[in-house]
Design a protein around this motif. Structure first.
Motif, mmCIF file in Angstrom:
data_model
loop_
_atom_site.group_PDB
_atom_site.id
_atom_site.type_symbol
_atom_site.label_atom_id
_atom_site.label_comp_id
_atom_site.label_asym_id
_atom_site.label_seq_id
_atom_site.Cartn_x
_atom_site.Cartn_y
_atom_site.Cartn_z
ATOM 1 N N SER A 113 0.847 -1.200 0.000
ATOM 2 C CA SER A 113 0.000 0.000 0.000
ATOM 3 C C SER A 113 0.883 1.252 0.000
ATOM 4 O O SER A 113 2.110 1.161 -0.071
ATOM 5 C CB SER A 113 -0.919 -0.017 1.223
ATOM 6 N N GLY A 114 0.221 2.402 0.098
ATOM 7 C CA GLY A 114 0.968 3.648 0.057
ATOM 8 C C GLY A 114 1.300 4.032 -1.371
ATOM 9 O O GLY A 114 0.816 3.418 -2.332
ATOM 10 N N SER A 115 2.130 5.019 -1.524
ATOM 11 C CA SER A 115 2.460 5.532 -2.852
ATOM 12 C C SER A 115 3.765 4.934 -3.376
ATOM 13 O O SER A 115 4.541 4.339 -2.623
ATOM 14 C CB SER A 115 2.574 7.059 -2.800
ATOM 15 N N ILE A 116 3.973 5.109 -4.658
ATOM 16 C CA ILE A 116 5.247 4.716 -5.261
ATOM 17 C C ILE A 116 6.265 5.788 -4.873
ATOM 18 O O ILE A 116 6.090 6.965 -5.199
ATOM 19 C CB ILE A 116 5.131 4.638 -6.798
ATOM 20 N N PRO A 117 7.337 5.411 -4.160
ATOM 21 C CA PRO A 117 8.259 6.450 -3.684
ATOM 22 C C PRO A 117 8.994 7.146 -4.829
ATOM 23 O O PRO A 117 9.363 6.515 -5.821
ATOM 24 C CB PRO A 117 9.224 5.675 -2.785
ATOM 25 N N GLN A 118 9.184 8.456 -4.664
ATOM 26 C CA GLN A 118 9.954 9.239 -5.644
ATOM 27 C C GLN A 118 11.323 8.617 -5.888
ATOM 28 O O GLN A 118 11.880 8.698 -6.982
ATOM 29 C CB GLN A 118 10.135 10.667 -5.128
ATOM 30 N N GLU A 119 11.869 7.989 -4.851
ATOM 31 C CA GLU A 119 13.235 7.444 -4.929
ATOM 32 C C GLU A 119 13.384 6.346 -5.976
ATOM 33 O O GLU A 119 14.515 5.991 -6.351
ATOM 34 C CB GLU A 119 13.644 6.920 -3.553
ATOM 35 N N VAL A 120 12.269 5.788 -6.431
ATOM 36 C CA VAL A 120 12.344 4.805 -7.512
ATOM 37 C C VAL A 120 13.052 5.412 -8.721
ATOM 38 O O VAL A 120 13.738 4.710 -9.474
ATOM 39 C CB VAL A 120 10.927 4.301 -7.884
ATOM 40 N N GLY A 121 12.911 6.711 -8.886
ATOM 41 C CA GLY A 121 13.553 7.400 -10.011
ATOM 42 C C GLY A 121 15.066 7.411 -9.949
ATOM 43 O O GLY A 121 15.733 7.832 -10.910
ATOM 44 N N MET A 122 15.636 6.946 -8.845
ATOM 45 C CA MET A 122 17.094 6.882 -8.702
ATOM 46 C C MET A 122 17.664 5.575 -9.248
ATOM 47 O O MET A 122 18.885 5.412 -9.323
ATOM 48 C CB MET A 122 17.469 7.054 -7.232
ATOM 49 N N LEU A 123 16.796 4.651 -9.601
ATOM 50 C CA LEU A 123 17.235 3.322 -10.063
ATOM 51 C C LEU A 123 17.523 3.364 -11.565
ATOM 52 O O LEU A 123 16.824 2.751 -12.377
ATOM 53 C CB LEU A 123 16.167 2.277 -9.739
ATOM 54 N N LYS A 124 18.563 4.042 -11.925
ATOM 55 C CA LYS A 124 18.798 4.354 -13.341
ATOM 56 C C LYS A 124 19.279 3.172 -14.176
ATOM 57 O O LYS A 124 19.369 3.283 -15.398
ATOM 58 C CB LYS A 124 19.776 5.524 -13.447
ATOM 59 N N SER A 125 19.586 2.061 -13.531
ATOM 60 C CA SER A 125 19.963 0.850 -14.275
ATOM 61 C C SER A 125 18.754 -0.036 -14.562
ATOM 62 O O SER A 125 18.862 -1.039 -15.271
ATOM 63 C CB SER A 125 20.995 0.040 -13.485
ATOM 64 N N LEU A 126 17.597 0.348 -14.014
ATOM 65 C CA LEU A 126 16.406 -0.497 -14.079
ATOM 66 C C LEU A 126 15.918 -0.695 -15.518
ATOM 67 O O LEU A 126 15.794 0.263 -16.276
ATOM 68 C CB LEU A 126 15.297 0.146 -13.244
ATOM 69 N N THR A 127 15.627 -1.957 -15.866
ATOM 70 C CA THR A 127 15.038 -2.278 -17.173
ATOM 71 C C THR A 127 13.606 -2.811 -17.028
ATOM 72 O O THR A 127 12.788 -2.592 -17.909
ATOM 73 C CB THR A 127 15.878 -3.329 -17.930
ATOM 74 N N ASP A 128 13.320 -3.491 -15.924
ATOM 75 C CA ASP A 128 12.000 -4.098 -15.720
ATOM 76 C C ASP A 128 11.436 -3.674 -14.370
ATOM 77 O O ASP A 128 12.029 -3.976 -13.324
ATOM 78 C CB ASP A 128 12.092 -5.628 -15.751
ATOM 79 N N LEU A 129 10.257 -3.020 -14.383
ATOM 80 C CA LEU A 129 9.606 -2.568 -13.157
ATOM 81 C C LEU A 129 8.152 -3.016 -13.179
ATOM 82 O O LEU A 129 7.388 -2.631 -14.070
ATOM 83 C CB LEU A 129 9.690 -1.046 -13.050
ATOM 84 N N ASP A 130 7.777 -3.848 -12.204
ATOM 85 C CA ASP A 130 6.403 -4.350 -12.138
ATOM 86 C C ASP A 130 5.908 -4.284 -10.691
ATOM 87 O O ASP A 130 6.361 -5.053 -9.832
ATOM 88 C CB ASP A 130 6.333 -5.783 -12.668
ATOM 89 N N PHE A 131 4.977 -3.347 -10.430
ATOM 90 C CA PHE A 131 4.332 -3.196 -9.120
ATOM 91 C C PHE A 131 2.846 -3.544 -9.210
ATOM 92 O O PHE A 131 2.065 -3.174 -8.352
ATOM 93 C CB PHE A 131 4.443 -1.756 -8.621
ATOM 94 N N SER A 132 2.430 -4.256 -10.224
ATOM 95 C CA SER A 132 1.011 -4.476 -10.485
ATOM 96 C C SER A 132 0.339 -5.320 -9.402
ATOM 97 O O SER A 132 0.993 -6.035 -8.631
ATOM 98 C CB SER A 132 0.824 -5.149 -11.848
ATOM 99 N N THR A 133 -0.999 -5.216 -9.358
ATOM 100 C CA THR A 133 -1.850 -6.020 -8.477
ATOM 101 C C THR A 133 -1.420 -5.871 -7.018
ATOM 102 O O THR A 133 -1.069 -6.826 -6.331
ATOM 103 C CB THR A 133 -1.855 -7.504 -8.914
ATOM 104 N N ASN A 134 -1.429 -4.638 -6.562
ATOM 105 C CA ASN A 134 -1.224 -4.304 -5.166
ATOM 106 C C ASN A 134 -2.315 -3.315 -4.756
ATOM 107 O O ASN A 134 -3.334 -3.203 -5.443
ATOM 108 C CB ASN A 134 0.171 -3.712 -4.954
ATOM 109 N N ASN A 135 -2.120 -2.606 -3.674
ATOM 110 C CA ASN A 135 -3.080 -1.596 -3.220
ATOM 111 C C ASN A 135 -2.442 -0.206 -3.231
ATOM 112 O O ASN A 135 -2.716 0.615 -2.357
ATOM 113 C CB ASN A 135 -3.565 -1.944 -1.805
ATOM 114 N N LEU A 136 -1.596 0.039 -4.200
ATOM 115 C CA LEU A 136 -0.863 1.300 -4.261
ATOM 116 C C LEU A 136 -1.807 2.460 -4.606
ATOM 117 O O LEU A 136 -2.717 2.316 -5.427
ATOM 118 C CB LEU A 136 0.261 1.204 -5.287
#
Length: 578
Positions: free
Chosen positions: A297-320
């Motif tokens: 739950s809660g929000s997607i943290p701004q800090e996710v934007g610091m993961l500059k090597s990221l190629t695959d991001l999946d937060f689906s099917t939660n309560n965000l």
């Protein structure tokens, strides 16, 4: 004559003489003993060799006949020449490597204590069953143990913790039960620990945090419960942490931030709660982050934007909740952004247009509002765009026509208005287009009239309003998508269904679809019941599927039948139903 008194005996001298004589006598015996030992050494070595060979032959004899034939080289010749056997210079067995040859049997007849020099044991991808024997702990020199992809059952023996030289331990893809033994914390040299695809239960022991050399940890697809231990933060060399498909609960520990070498973090399909820790932004080497199908739950943290090597991001099917952070635009290497089935709100940030490596963008089933940003046209590598079941408004931007790699575009069930942009005709690779349940107006763009749009015919019908099709069967098309001599909606739909069936029958009849209708037995045309009012056939995906429209009350009960047997000449081919 005076008598001369007797002298007392010199006991010290006598003692010295006795010792001297004893040493002289003993020396030949010692020399003889050393010579005997020297002469016995070759015999001892031979016995040791025979012991190793005998141990291996005894184990071979316990296997089934087919397995024994696979080991036909295991005979009275030098055991170092046998298939799968490696020896050191002293002809001691150091390697037993028999992976992927179809061995069937147990390990119970393998006397591990007779193989004290074994460094590598690889019996992976065979048909080994039974338990892992406790005496395996006697292999003090063992560095690599791989018995994955077998049928081993029972528990992991505590004695596994005695293998202090172990570097790689792979027990994955078996039928192991019970808990992970705490003794595993003794394996301080371990770099790889694979226990995935078993039936292990209980919690992840705190002692895992003592494995400070560990780089790869995969405990996925088990029945593990409890929380992720905070001690996991001690694993500073860890590059892969994979715990998917368990029943882990509690929150993602803050200590995850200390895993700065991590490249893959996969925690999906658990029962994790709480928020995504902002400290996750410290994982600058992360390329894959899968947290989907939890209860976060809660929000997607701004800090996710610091993961500059990221190629695959999946937060689906939660309560965000909350908005998609603008910082997401920093992820220039991202190829997959999947956030569907949450309660995200606000607009799609313009910064999404900076994700020029993106191939898949999936935001469906949220509470997103506002318009589709024109910047989305920058995503030239995009193949899949799912924005359906939101509250998006405004018009479909012309810039969508710049997505020339797009194969699947689904914008249905929103509040979109205005015309379908003519630029959509540029999407020559498009196989799926869903725009229904919006407030779009106007006609089908003439620009869409090219050969590869046959699979879109049914969808075009939906855009123009299938709910009016029964009431107005003779209404002429303003702009037929293809020059096929069709002048009514019903003819258009009939032709579409027939064409889809003809082109997809062979593929789908072999596919046991998990969608609404099973086509594997009767084929596609023979599987659609007579009382389905409308069936949408789609063959743009790998295997295709049959989709039944949700609101069946809008159509007559025989509408599906008319679709297949209507004015496109299907009736002349006989019944499509068995």
């Amino acid at each position: 004559m005076a008598s001369v008194p007797k002298r007392a005996p010199n006991f010290q001298a006598v003692h010295s003489i006795i010792i001297c004589v004893f040493v002289i006598i003993l020396i030949p015996f010692v020399s003889s003993s050393d010579s005997a030992v020297a002469r016995a050494s070759p015999a001892t070595n031979t016995v040791a060799k025979q012991s190793e060979a005998a141990t291996l032959l005894k184990w071979k004899a316990s296997l089934d006949n087919q397995s024994q034939s696979l080991l036909s080289s295991w005979n009275q010749s030098s055991h170092c020449t046998w298939v799968g056997i490696g020896c050191n210079e002293a002809t001691k067995v150091t390697n037993l490597t028999l992976d992927s040859i179809g061995l069937r049997g147990t390990l119970s007849s393998l006397n591990f204590s007779s193989l004290p020099h074994l460094v590598k044991l690889d019996l992976s991808n065979n048909l080994i069953y039974g338990t892992i024997p406790s005496p395996i702990g006697s292999l003090s020199r063992l560095a690599s143990l791989n018995v994955s992809i077998n049928h081993l059952s029972g528990t992991i023996p505590r004695d596994i913790g005695m293998l202090r030289s172990l570097v790689d331990l792979d027990l994955s893809t078996n039928n192991l039960t019970g808990s992970i033994p705490t003794s595993i914390g003794n394996l301080r040299n371990l770099t790889t620990l694979y226990l995935y695809e078993n039936s292990l239960s209980g919690s992840i022991p705190q002692e895992v945090g003592m494995l400070k050399s560990l780089t790869d940890l995969d405990l996925s697809t088990n029945n593990l419960t409890g929380s992720i231990s905070a001690s996991i933060g001690n694993l500073r060399n860890l590059t892969k942490l994979i715990l998917l498909e368990n029943s882990l609960s509690g929150s993602i520990p803050q200590e995850v931030e200390m895993l700065t070498s991590l490249t893959i973090l996969v925690l999906y399909k658990n029962n994790l709660t709480g928020s995504i820790p902002a400290s996750i932004g410290n994982l600058r080497n992360l390329t894959t982050l899968y947290l989907y199908e939890n209860f976060l739950s809660g929000s997607i943290p701004q800090e996710v934007g610091m993961l500059k090597s990221l190629t695959d991001l999946d937060f689906s099917t939660n309560n965000l909740t909350g908005s998609i952070p603008a910082s997401i635009g920093n992820l220039r290497n991202l190829t997959k952004l999947i956030l569907h089935k949450n309660s995200l709100s606000g607009s799609i940030p313009q910064e999404v247009g900076m994700l020029t490596s993106l191939t898949i963008l999936v935001l469906y089933k949220n509470n997103l509002t506002g318009s589709i940003p024109a910047s989305i046209g920058n995503l030239r590598n995009l193949t899949t765009l799912y924005l359906y079941e939101n509250f998006l408004s405004g018009s479909i931007p012309q810039e969508v026509g710049m997505l020339k790699s797009l194969t699947d575009l689904e914008l249905e069930s929103n509040n979109l208005r205005g015309l379908i942009p003519a630029s959509i005709g540029n999407l020559r690779n498009l196989t799926v287009l869903y725009l229904f349940e919006n407030s779009l107006s106007g006609s089908i763009p003439q620009e869409a009239n090219h050969e590869k749009k046959e699979s879109l015919l049914v969808v075009w019908s939906k855009i123009l309003g299938l709910s009016h099709l029964v009431d107005l069967p003779q209404r002429p098309l303003e702009s037929p998508p293809m020059n096929i001599g069709i002048t009514t909606y019903e003819q258009l739909l009939s032709h579409s269904c027939l064409r889809a069936i003809d082109e997809a029958e062979d593929e789908w009849s072999q596919h046991n679809t998990k969608k609404l209708i099973d086509t594997s037995v009767k084929g596609l045309s023979g599987s659609v019941p007579k009382d389905f009012p409308y069936v949408h056939v789609e063959f743009g995906l790998n295997k295709g599927f049959v989709h039944v429209i949700d609101d069946e009350k809008q159509f007559k009960a025989n509408f599906g039948l008319k679709c297949y047997k209507g004015r496109a000449g299907v009736a002349g081919r006989g019944h499509l139903w068995s």
